[in-house]
Scaffold this motif. Structure first.
Motif, mmCIF file in Angstrom:
data_model
loop_
_atom_site.group_PDB
_atom_site.id
_atom_site.type_symbol
_atom_site.label_atom_id
_atom_site.label_comp_id
_atom_site.label_asym_id
_atom_site.label_seq_id
_atom_site.Cartn_x
_atom_site.Cartn_y
_atom_site.Cartn_z
ATOM 1 N N THR A 53 28.955 -25.796 -25.033
ATOM 2 C CA THR A 53 28.745 -24.351 -24.948
ATOM 3 C C THR A 53 29.114 -23.822 -23.566
ATOM 4 O OG1 THR A 53 26.949 -24.504 -26.562
ATOM 5 C CG2 THR A 53 27.054 -22.516 -25.220
ATOM 6 N N VAL A 54 28.692 -24.531 -22.524
ATOM 7 C CA VAL A 54 28.965 -24.081 -21.159
ATOM 8 C C VAL A 54 30.459 -24.190 -20.841
ATOM 9 C CG1 VAL A 54 28.530 -24.557 -18.716
ATOM 10 C CG2 VAL A 54 26.637 -24.581 -20.342
ATOM 11 N N MET A 55 31.112 -25.258 -21.318
ATOM 12 C CA MET A 55 32.556 -25.385 -21.087
ATOM 13 C C MET A 55 33.317 -24.263 -21.771
ATOM 14 S SD MET A 55 33.582 -29.418 -21.026
ATOM 15 C CE MET A 55 32.822 -29.844 -22.593
ATOM 16 N N ASP A 56 32.913 -23.906 -22.991
ATOM 17 C CA ASP A 56 33.558 -22.786 -23.681
ATOM 18 C C ASP A 56 33.341 -21.486 -22.915
ATOM 19 O OD1 ASP A 56 34.527 -24.423 -25.654
ATOM 20 O OD2 ASP A 56 32.912 -23.995 -27.080
ATOM 21 N N LEU A 57 32.157 -21.343 -22.287
ATOM 22 C CA LEU A 57 31.892 -20.170 -21.465
ATOM 23 C C LEU A 57 32.846 -20.106 -20.280
ATOM 24 C CD1 LEU A 57 30.175 -17.705 -20.670
ATOM 25 C CD2 LEU A 57 28.603 -19.296 -19.517
ATOM 26 N N PHE A 58 33.055 -21.244 -19.606
ATOM 27 C CA PHE A 58 34.017 -21.289 -18.496
ATOM 28 C C PHE A 58 35.400 -20.819 -18.968
ATOM 29 C CE2 PHE A 58 31.222 -24.349 -16.143
ATOM 30 C CZ PHE A 58 31.274 -23.734 -14.908
ATOM 31 N N ILE A 59 35.822 -21.311 -20.125
ATOM 32 C CA ILE A 59 37.148 -20.962 -20.653
ATOM 33 C C ILE A 59 37.231 -19.471 -20.967
ATOM 34 C CG2 ILE A 59 38.732 -21.314 -22.580
ATOM 35 C CD1 ILE A 59 37.693 -24.237 -22.679
ATOM 36 N N ASP A 60 36.186 -18.922 -21.609
ATOM 37 C CA ASP A 60 36.179 -17.495 -21.954
ATOM 38 C C ASP A 60 36.225 -16.635 -20.703
ATOM 39 O OD1 ASP A 60 36.052 -18.127 -24.629
ATOM 40 O OD2 ASP A 60 33.888 -17.857 -24.801
ATOM 41 N N ILE A 61 35.462 -17.016 -19.686
ATOM 42 C CA ILE A 61 35.441 -16.244 -18.435
ATOM 43 C C ILE A 61 36.813 -16.263 -17.773
ATOM 44 C CG2 ILE A 61 34.553 -16.286 -16.069
ATOM 45 C CD1 ILE A 61 31.831 -17.079 -17.277
ATOM 46 N N GLN A 62 37.467 -17.417 -17.802
ATOM 47 C CA GLN A 62 38.809 -17.500 -17.207
ATOM 48 C C GLN A 62 39.790 -16.583 -17.923
ATOM 49 O OE1 GLN A 62 41.197 -21.278 -17.467
ATOM 50 N NE2 GLN A 62 41.048 -21.190 -15.230
ATOM 51 N N ARG A 63 39.701 -16.535 -19.244
ATOM 52 C CA ARG A 63 40.580 -15.647 -20.004
ATOM 53 C C ARG A 63 40.322 -14.186 -19.682
ATOM 54 N NH1 ARG A 63 39.617 -18.862 -25.704
ATOM 55 N NH2 ARG A 63 41.190 -20.505 -25.402
ATOM 56 N N GLU A 64 39.058 -13.846 -19.465
ATOM 57 C CA GLU A 64 38.699 -12.455 -19.197
ATOM 58 C C GLU A 64 39.028 -12.023 -17.782
ATOM 59 O OE1 GLU A 64 34.551 -12.188 -19.988
ATOM 60 O OE2 GLU A 64 34.739 -12.669 -22.125
ATOM 61 N N THR A 65 38.832 -12.916 -16.813
ATOM 62 C CA THR A 65 38.924 -12.524 -15.403
ATOM 63 C C THR A 65 40.155 -13.060 -14.682
ATOM 64 O OG1 THR A 65 37.665 -14.440 -14.601
ATOM 65 C CG2 THR A 65 36.397 -12.516 -15.311
ATOM 66 N N GLY A 66 40.768 -14.136 -15.195
ATOM 67 C CA GLY A 66 41.903 -14.744 -14.500
ATOM 68 C C GLY A 66 41.503 -15.618 -13.335
ATOM 69 N N VAL A 67 40.219 -15.990 -13.240
ATOM 70 C CA VAL A 67 39.761 -16.847 -12.150
ATOM 71 C C VAL A 67 40.324 -18.252 -12.316
ATOM 72 C CG1 VAL A 67 37.648 -17.593 -13.335
ATOM 73 C CG2 VAL A 67 37.698 -17.534 -10.836
ATOM 74 N N ALA A 68 40.587 -18.923 -11.195
ATOM 75 C CA ALA A 68 41.062 -20.307 -11.208
ATOM 76 C C ALA A 68 39.888 -21.245 -10.958
ATOM 77 C CB ALA A 68 42.142 -20.520 -10.146
ATOM 78 N N TYR A 69 39.991 -22.481 -11.485
ATOM 79 C CA TYR A 69 38.941 -23.480 -11.292
ATOM 80 C C TYR A 69 39.510 -24.762 -10.690
ATOM 81 C CZ TYR A 69 36.309 -20.792 -14.867
ATOM 82 O OH TYR A 69 35.666 -19.823 -15.586
ATOM 83 N N LEU A 70 38.787 -25.307 -9.725
ATOM 84 C CA LEU A 70 38.933 -26.713 -9.349
ATOM 85 C C LEU A 70 37.737 -27.407 -9.991
ATOM 86 C CD1 LEU A 70 40.260 -29.023 -7.736
ATOM 87 C CD2 LEU A 70 38.771 -28.428 -5.826
#
Length: 288
Positions: free
Chosen positions: A188-205
């Motif tokens: 659930t939390v990983m899917d949240l990270f993915i959704d947030i990236q799609r919405e905001t364009g934030v990058a992750y390390l």
């Protein structure tokens, strides 16, 4: 091609050792990687491999002893504490433990508003932003008035993600952000990270010891072994057809339901571990 958002070139990290004239101990040995805007780079390795130290170096929490780190075209390798504080608006972090990363005496609303108030937001504007953040991470608005102890581990990690999102960063360093959660909550939390990236364009390390987790969330993967990135490339290539024996061992470490196949995996891991040990001895002999 667009310039990367973050670039590490020959990055080294060494810690001082107690004792007269004892040389520092180098933990990270000259790694190179890039992260584009809106991209996720997964850094994976076993405990003690140096993967977390890489993330801490990017955040300015570990001493960079060599190489360089560039963010958005700026060399941030030797930034002062003041410059780092200013940069924190654009580079945020989500830590591993959702139980210790939140102040138990502050309400969730106060926790999320604190970095905004420090940046000069007025109270009314910060309150509106807090409510938006709670909605963004899937928590009810009344969570703002509650304390961390009233939430589960997964919910606390959602709060930690909201706190990282508060200043509108372009890059978030995720240090084992799901390893303390149960499997269903991890997904659930990983899917949240993915959704947030799609919405905001934030990058992750995204730092993890779990290749399956990194495979789920990353566009590209770097595999860390003894302070070096031994394999790096697109996620599918690295996780489906790994070239380095260490990456192959990580892949074989993931359990499967078939007992016969699992037994064969154990045998393959033993063989690869022996091969890796032999290669390490040869490398040590070459440096002697």
């Amino acid at each position: 091609m667009t310039a990367p958002l973050l670039r590490a070139q020959g990055l080294k990290v060494a810690y001082p050792v107690k004792g007269f004239r004892k040389p520092p101990v180098e933990i990270v040995h000259g790694v190179d990687f890039e992260i584009g805007a809106g991209e996720t780079l997964g850094i994976v390795g076993e405990s003690g491999s140096g993967k977390t130290t890489i993330g801490r170096a990017i955040l300015g929490l570990a001493p960079i002893s060599g190489g360089a780190v560039e963010y958005d075209g700026r060399d941030i390798t030797a930034f002062s504490a003041r410059e780092r504080r200013a940069l924190s608006r654009e580079i945020q972090v989500v830590f591993q433990d959702p139980y210790s990363s939140l102040n138990p005496s502050l309400t969730i609303g106060a926790t999320l508003a604190e970095p905004l108030i420090v940046q000069g937001w007025d109270k009314a504007k910060a309150t509106r932003r807090v409510l938006d953040l709670l909605d963004q991470v899937g928590l009810p608005k009344n969570a703002a008035a509650r304390l961390p102890r009233e939430f589960s581990g997964g919910q606390r990690q959602r709060v930690a993600i909201a706190r990282a999102l508060a200043p509108g960063p372009r890059l978030i360093v995720c240090d084992e952000p799901v390893s303390a959660l149960d499997l269903s909550t991890q997904a659930t939390v990983m899917d949240l990270f993915i959704d947030i990236q799609r919405e905001t364009g934030v990058a992750y390390l995204f730092v993890s010891h779990d290749l399956a987790v990194v495979r789920h969330i990353s566009h590209r993967v770097g595999v860390v072994y003894r302070g070096e990135i031994v394999e790096q490339g697109p996620t599918r290539q690295v996780t489906k057809d790994p070239e380095h024996p260490y990456t192959q061992r990580l892949l074989l470490a993931a359990p499967i339901a078939d007992p016969t196949a699992q037994q064969q995996r154990r045998a393959d891991r033993v063989r690869l571990r022996a091969l890796q040990a032999e290669q390490d001895l040869q490398a040590m002999g070459a440096h002697a």
